[in-house]
Design a protein around this motif. Sequence first.
Motif, mmCIF file in Angstrom:
data_model
loop_
_atom_site.group_PDB
_atom_site.id
_atom_site.type_symbol
_atom_site.label_atom_id
_atom_site.label_comp_id
_atom_site.label_asym_id
_atom_site.label_seq_id
_atom_site.Cartn_x
_atom_site.Cartn_y
_atom_site.Cartn_z
ATOM 1 N N ILE A 15 70.381 18.666 46.683
ATOM 2 C CA ILE A 15 70.859 20.252 45.926
ATOM 3 C C ILE A 15 71.044 21.186 47.096
ATOM 4 C CG2 ILE A 15 70.177 21.966 44.310
ATOM 5 C CD1 ILE A 15 68.464 19.686 42.861
ATOM 6 N N ALA A 16 69.965 21.147 47.982
ATOM 7 C CA ALA A 16 70.010 22.016 49.150
ATOM 8 C C ALA A 16 71.173 21.973 49.874
ATOM 9 C CB ALA A 16 68.588 22.282 49.900
ATOM 10 N N THR A 34 63.690 20.170 58.285
ATOM 11 C CA THR A 34 63.065 20.554 57.182
ATOM 12 C C THR A 34 63.497 21.633 56.508
ATOM 13 O OG1 THR A 34 61.740 21.770 58.776
ATOM 14 C CG2 THR A 34 60.912 19.650 58.315
ATOM 15 N N ALA A 35 64.521 22.165 56.662
ATOM 16 C CA ALA A 35 64.940 23.431 55.900
ATOM 17 C C ALA A 35 66.540 23.711 56.242
ATOM 18 C CB ALA A 35 64.367 24.756 56.537
ATOM 19 N N PHE A 36 66.798 24.452 55.088
ATOM 20 C CA PHE A 36 68.167 25.003 55.368
ATOM 21 C C PHE A 36 68.144 26.584 55.246
ATOM 22 C CE2 PHE A 36 68.395 20.979 53.256
ATOM 23 C CZ PHE A 36 69.682 20.420 53.891
ATOM 24 N N PHE A 46 65.943 30.864 52.680
ATOM 25 C CA PHE A 46 65.391 29.735 53.052
ATOM 26 C C PHE A 46 65.256 28.517 51.980
ATOM 27 C CE2 PHE A 46 64.088 33.011 55.720
ATOM 28 C CZ PHE A 46 64.393 32.588 57.159
ATOM 29 N N LEU A 47 65.738 27.416 52.260
ATOM 30 C CA LEU A 47 65.522 26.108 51.284
ATOM 31 C C LEU A 47 64.768 24.861 52.184
ATOM 32 C CD1 LEU A 47 69.295 26.008 49.729
ATOM 33 C CD2 LEU A 47 67.361 27.179 48.916
ATOM 34 N N TYR A 48 63.749 24.763 51.350
ATOM 35 C CA TYR A 48 62.793 23.947 51.936
ATOM 36 C C TYR A 48 62.657 22.614 50.992
ATOM 37 C CZ TYR A 48 61.149 27.931 54.851
ATOM 38 O OH TYR A 48 61.392 28.813 55.636
ATOM 39 N N LEU A 54 61.960 21.742 45.645
ATOM 40 C CA LEU A 54 62.626 22.545 46.497
ATOM 41 C C LEU A 54 62.027 23.789 46.205
ATOM 42 C CD1 LEU A 54 65.203 22.540 48.145
ATOM 43 C CD2 LEU A 54 66.446 23.226 46.163
ATOM 44 N N ASP A 55 61.486 24.149 47.429
ATOM 45 C CA ASP A 55 60.959 25.537 47.731
ATOM 46 C C ASP A 55 62.104 26.398 48.284
ATOM 47 O OD1 ASP A 55 58.649 24.051 47.283
ATOM 48 O OD2 ASP A 55 57.713 24.274 48.982
ATOM 49 N N VAL A 56 62.186 27.562 47.488
ATOM 50 C CA VAL A 56 63.067 28.601 48.005
ATOM 51 C C VAL A 56 62.513 29.788 48.093
ATOM 52 C CG1 VAL A 56 65.294 29.898 47.224
ATOM 53 C CG2 VAL A 56 64.613 27.576 46.235
#
Length: 99
Positions: A15-16, A34-36, A46-48, A54-56
């Motif tokens: 998804i990220a 590890t991130a976008f 930041f998307l993790y 999915l941490d936003v």
Amino acid sequence: MKSFTQIHTEEGKRIAKRLFNHWKHKFEVEETETAFFIPFPNANVFLYPKETTLDVSIEGKEDVDFARLEQVIIDHLNRMAHQEFDVTWQHISDESSTH
């Protein structure tokens, strides 16, 4: 100010990555292992992707309309995932941040 939510999904990376690719034509996005990172004009997103979430995270100045930006982000994530996520955003002011 910062805003944070955690989306429960096992497809966080996919998804990220879809959202990252969607916005890479409009913004100077960055990807790490590890991130976008997606820099909006007045905030950074930041998307993790994790194993089951999915941490936003959104970081912006006090004048950012966080409610609007949060809605834009979740609407796009819903579209990328082809499902509706029910999220609750948490807000942290710069004064209470330890970072």
